[in-house]
Design an enzyme around this catalytic site. Structure first.
Site, PDB file in Angstrom:
ATOM      1  N   CYS A   2       0.870  -1.429   0.037  1.00 31.22           N
ATOM      2  CA  CYS A   2       0.179  -0.145  -0.020  1.00 31.22           C
ATOM      3  C   CYS A   2       0.796   1.331   0.088  1.00 31.22           C
ATOM      4  CB  CYS A   2      -0.700   0.080   1.178  1.00 31.22           C
ATOM      5  SG  CYS A   2      -1.713  -1.370   1.592  1.00 31.22           S
ATOM      6  N   ARG A  27       1.589   1.189  -6.087  1.00 34.17           N
ATOM      7  CA  ARG A  27       1.707   0.265  -4.945  1.00 34.17           C
ATOM      8  C   ARG A  27       0.451  -0.481  -4.809  1.00 34.17           C
ATOM      9  NH1 ARG A  27       6.578   1.928  -2.233  1.00 34.17           N
ATOM     10  NH2 ARG A  27       5.817   0.849  -0.344  1.00 34.17           N
ATOM     11  N   TRP A  74      -3.598  -2.193  -1.133  1.00 34.53           N
ATOM     12  CA  TRP A  74      -3.755  -3.414  -2.002  1.00 34.53           C
ATOM     13  C   TRP A  74      -4.003  -4.318  -0.822  1.00 34.53           C
ATOM     14  CZ3 TRP A  74      -0.143  -7.964  -1.578  1.00 34.53           C
ATOM     15  CH2 TRP A  74      -0.547  -8.802  -2.725  1.00 34.53           C
ATOM     16  N   ASN A  98       0.796   0.144   6.139  1.00 29.90           N
ATOM     17  CA  ASN A  98       1.145  -0.494   4.713  1.00 29.90           C
ATOM     18  C   ASN A  98       1.934  -1.889   5.712  1.00 29.90           C
ATOM     19  OD1 ASN A  98       2.342  -1.600   2.654  1.00 29.90           O
ATOM     20  ND2 ASN A  98       4.097  -0.482   2.667  1.00 29.90           N
ATOM     21  N   GLY A  99       1.775  -2.928   5.024  1.00 31.73           N
ATOM     22  CA  GLY A  99       2.228  -4.359   5.562  1.00 31.73           C
ATOM     23  C   GLY A  99       1.205  -5.141   6.344  1.00 31.73           C
ATOM     24  N   GLU A 481       9.555 -15.767 -18.494  1.00 36.42           N
ATOM     25  CA  GLU A 481       9.330 -14.468 -18.321  1.00 36.42           C
ATOM     26  C   GLU A 481       8.196 -13.933 -19.454  1.00 36.42           C
ATOM     27  OE1 GLU A 481       9.392 -11.894 -16.624  1.00 36.42           O
ATOM     28  OE2 GLU A 481       9.207 -10.362 -17.951  1.00 36.42           O
ATOM     29  N   LYS A 485       4.673 -12.280 -18.403  1.00 36.93           N
ATOM     30  CA  LYS A 485       3.970 -11.069 -18.741  1.00 36.93           C
ATOM     31  C   LYS A 485       2.671 -11.412 -19.483  1.00 36.93           C
ATOM     32  CE  LYS A 485       6.537  -8.172 -17.976  1.00 36.93           C
ATOM     33  NZ  LYS A 485       7.155  -8.957 -16.801  1.00 36.93           N
ATOM     34  N   GLU A 488      -0.102 -11.993 -16.565  1.00 36.61           N
ATOM     35  CA  GLU A 488      -0.204 -10.968 -15.572  1.00 36.61           C
ATOM     36  C   GLU A 488      -0.991  -9.718 -16.195  1.00 36.61           C
ATOM     37  OE1 GLU A 488       3.172  -9.024 -13.708  1.00 36.61           O
ATOM     38  OE2 GLU A 488       4.361  -9.242 -15.503  1.00 36.61           O
ATOM     39  N   HIS A 504       8.324 -34.471 -21.897  1.00 42.38           N
ATOM     40  CA  HIS A 504       8.167 -35.385 -20.824  1.00 42.38           C
ATOM     41  C   HIS A 504       6.808 -34.835 -20.134  1.00 42.38           C
ATOM     42  CE1 HIS A 504      12.398 -36.595 -20.734  1.00 42.38           C
ATOM     43  NE2 HIS A 504      12.756 -35.544 -21.320  1.00 42.38           N
ATOM     44  N   LYS A 603       2.680  -3.222  -7.716  1.00 42.58           N
ATOM     45  CA  LYS A 603       4.208  -3.076  -8.322  1.00 42.58           C
ATOM     46  C   LYS A 603       5.027  -3.909  -7.619  1.00 42.58           C
ATOM     47  CE  LYS A 603       7.298  -1.905 -11.321  1.00 42.58           C
ATOM     48  NZ  LYS A 603       7.336  -2.584 -12.653  1.00 42.58           N
TER      49      LYS A 603
HETATM   50  C1  AGP Z   1       6.950  -8.387 -12.961  1.00 42.94           C
HETATM   51  O1  AGP Z   1       6.112  -8.093 -14.186  1.00 42.94           O
HETATM   52  C2  AGP Z   1       5.859  -8.693 -11.875  1.00 42.94           C
HETATM   53  N1  AGP Z   1       5.182  -7.339 -11.656  1.00 42.94           N
HETATM   54  C3  AGP Z   1       6.652  -9.137 -10.695  1.00 42.94           C
HETATM   55  O2  AGP Z   1       6.806 -10.439 -10.949  1.00 42.94           O
HETATM   56  C4  AGP Z   1       7.727  -8.322 -10.037  1.00 42.94           C
HETATM   57  O3  AGP Z   1       8.772  -8.672 -10.882  1.00 42.94           O
HETATM   58  C5  AGP Z   1       8.173  -9.214  -8.843  1.00 42.94           C
HETATM   59  O4  AGP Z   1       7.232  -8.987  -7.728  1.00 42.94           O
HETATM   60  C6  AGP Z   1       9.465  -8.834  -8.173  1.00 42.94           C
HETATM   61  O5  AGP Z   1       9.240  -7.293  -7.841  1.00 42.94           O
HETATM   62  P1  AGP Z   1      10.868  -6.680  -7.613  1.00 42.94           P
HETATM   63  O6  AGP Z   1      11.599  -6.478  -8.802  1.00 42.94           O
HETATM   64  O7  AGP Z   1      10.388  -5.011  -7.323  1.00 42.94           O
HETATM   65  O8  AGP Z   1      11.497  -7.297  -6.312  1.00 42.94           O
END
Ligand code: AGP
Length: 608
Positions: A2, A27, A74, A98-99, A481, A485, A488, A504, A603
């Protein structure tokens, strides 16, 4: 995670807090709220949904008052409703959090038994009633706040204001970042320097256990023992200009197109183009690497996939044994670390809770800790022994793009430096590899000209319900990756596989409805990857081949292909990241999802 903002000000602060919250929306953005003191009493406006909805509420019901706190959420505990939105308040105190408060259940039971009434399902609300309970027992706001945070376990940061205490604001940090902003007549609290940039660039970061007591422009910080202490006031580089989209439709598009520039910035920090060699001072960790018996690499999500690519590079270029694992696993695995080992952590935000915890564990086990981060003032940067910054600039899109390729640029430079330090690379090797790296910005820019073709392919991909990605060697993490992408931001189910693993089991998924993205740079594994690709095609799979001109010519008929500029295979992970980013971007647009703020995500995940 947050976003928190607080202002002990000399003007109506609600509109200003709202603007600052917009800088933290990356965030978390499923609900928001602001509380101020109006004639000494707490007044609040909250809403579910994004900040624009809170803006509408404030427009119809303006909030006055010169002392205030705000929050963009969040959700971790409790649905994203108005009732669960912060600030949470009693008649005596309002708090944003936050947390995670890990012991909130027992505290809630204790406080309910003491007569406190809870309105929300959140863990955060226990802080309100705990502080209130101490105030009711006659403690001052500062005493009550310090007593309360000593009872809270977990990783969190808090900001609070108090009835009949205009100008007073108290903040606490334990595991989640909180910055104190120093103004001339006002003082500020924020989750990061970026949020405070419009007000001040004089910022101090609280340490774990700190409590800060702000009375207008007067600021006192107490450490975890309750002793007054000082924290360094830094002049931050965070830009006051609100990051805009640079004329693109989304932050993600802007950030994909910034890659030639920011990869160049990052390489310029590590490579001396005149050599071209790795800057000795820029990667000042030769000692840590020349004797290291093993390098452990850890991160989360996209950052972990960058680290996985690095593993191939360190093993090949520096003959350095590498262990890698996602941070959420590594931190609980009771890892046997070597006595003279090093541990590398990759993080864009520098605040990811699992990565920070894994770093602390490695440090406690005697490892030299190295961090590749995009936020120089972040917690991970502050706690690592050695910091290798990336220069991607603020990455606002939740899907990491430019940070990923800048991480790769730093890792490639670092792997060359390791090879030089360990004597496995000659000076000629170093010059050759650095020269190849320095071509990356140009080659990425050249590739981006193909965007219109990839937009069409993204629209085709968007018709699928399942998509597979595969690659070998450093292209295997790229397959992971690419799948991340796509899933997500477009919400299409996607998986990445080592190409050799398809036979396999995963090949059972193949039919004419399943696109398979094959990442096949023209390297030593090209023929093997093409064989795996043909096994897929023999079963009707729709192959989208990503390779260079010769590779596409040699692969024969495929459903679709994306041609990447000819380049040394060393550069492939950086270069081939761009097509998978654009594919997911245009698939998401075709699906109509929120590209920059996809559902359920944030994020930076500063909770476990
Ligand atoms: C990446 O597209 C994602 N949003 C997520 O996997 C991100 O890479 C991951 O949460 C790590 O975040 P950071 O690089 O800020 O540690």
């Amino acid at each position: 995670m947050c976003g928190i903002v607080g202002i002990a000000g000399t003007r109506d602060v609600a509109p200003v807090i709202l603007d600052a919250l917009r800088r933290l929306e990356y965030r978390g953005y499923d609900s928001a709220g602001i509380a101020t003191l109006v004639d000494g009493h707490i007044d609040r406006r909250r809403s579910s949904g994004k900040l624009n909805k809170l803006g509408d509420v404030l427009h119809s019901r303006p909030l006055h008052g010169h002392t205030g706190i705000g929050h963009t959420r969040w959700a971790t505990h409790g649905a994203p409703t108005e009732t669960n939105a912060h600030p949470h308040a009693s008649k005596r105190v309002a708090i944003v959090h936050n947390g995670i408060v890990e012991n909130f259940r027992e505290l809630r039971d204790e406080l309910k038994a003491a007569g406190h009434t809870f309105e929300s399902q959140t863990d955060s609300e226990v802080a309100v009633h705990l502080v209130t309970d101490y105030l009711d027992k006659g403690l001052s706001p500062s005493e009550a706040a310090q007593a309360a945070v000593r009872r809270l376990t977990g990783a969190y940061s808090l900001a609070m204001i108090f009835t009949d205490h205009d100008g007073l604001m108290i903040g606490a940090r334990k595991g989640a970042p909180l910055a104190v902003g120093y103004g001339t007549t006002e003082s500020y609290l924020g989750s990061d320097a970026f949020a405070l940039a419009p007000f001040t660039n004089k910022v101090a970061y609280l340490e774990d256990g700190d409590v800060v007591v702000i009375k207008g422009p007067d600021i006192t910080i107490y450490d975890s023992e309750g002793r007054p202490t000082n924290r360094e006031v830094k002049t931050t580089s965070a830009s006051a200009a609100l990051v805009d989209k640079g004329g693109k439709k989304h932050f993600m598009a802007k950030e994909i197109h910034e890659q030639p520039e920011v990869i160049g910035h990052t390489l310029a920090h590590y490579l001396d183009p005149a050599g071209p060699v790795v800057q000795r001072q820029g990667v000042g960790l030769r000692g840590a690497l020349s004797k290291a018996s093993r390098l452990t690499i850890s991160a989360c999500g996209t950052a972990f996939y960058a680290g996985m690519v690095g593993k191939y590079w360190f093993e090949k270029l520096a003959r350095l044994p590498v262990e890698s694992d996602v941070a959420s696993e590594l931190r609980y695995r009771d890892v046997i670390y070597p006595k003279d080992g090093a541990a590398l952590f990759v993080s864009q935000s520098g605040e990811t809770a699992d990565t920070l915890a894994a770093l602390r564990e490695a440090k406690a086990q005697g490892q030299t800790t190295i961090a590749i981060v995009n936020v120089a003032e972040s917690s991970i940067a502050r706690e690592a022994d050695i910091v290798l910054p990336t220069f991607a600039g603020p990455e606002i899109g939740v899907a990491s793009t430019k940070a990923f390729t800048c991480q790769l640029a730093a890792l490639a430079s670092f792997a060359i430096a390791a090879g030089v330090a360990r004597g496995t690379l000659s000076e000629a090797d170093e010059k050759r590899l650095c020269a190849q790296l320095l071509a990356a910005p140009r080659l990425v820019a050249e590739f981006l000209k193909q965007e219109p073709k990839i937009e069409q392919l993204g629209q085709e991909i968007a018709k699928a319900t399942d998509v597979l990605y595969m690659g070998r060697g450093p292209s295997y993490p790229l397959a992971l990756e690419g799948a991340l992408k796509l899933k997500e931001i477009s919400y299409i189910h996607a998986e990445g596989y080592a190409a050799g693993e398809m036979k396999h089991g995963p090949i059972a998924l193949i039919d004419e409805n399943v696109p398979v993205v094959v990442i096949a740079p023209h390297d030593a594994l090209f023929e093997k990857t093409i064989s795996n690709m043909q096994e897929v095609m023999a079963r009707g799979g729709k192959v989208l081949l990503i390779s260079d001109k010769e590779g596409i010519a040699r692969a024969g008929d495929v459903w679709a292909s994306i041609q990447v500029p000819d380049a040394d295979p060393f550069l492939a992970p950086i270069l081939y990241a761009i097509p998978v980013q654009l594919l997911s971007y245009y698939a998401a647009i075709a699906k109509g999802t929120d590209v920059d703020q996809p559902r359920n995500l944030a994020k930076s995940v500063t909770v476990e």
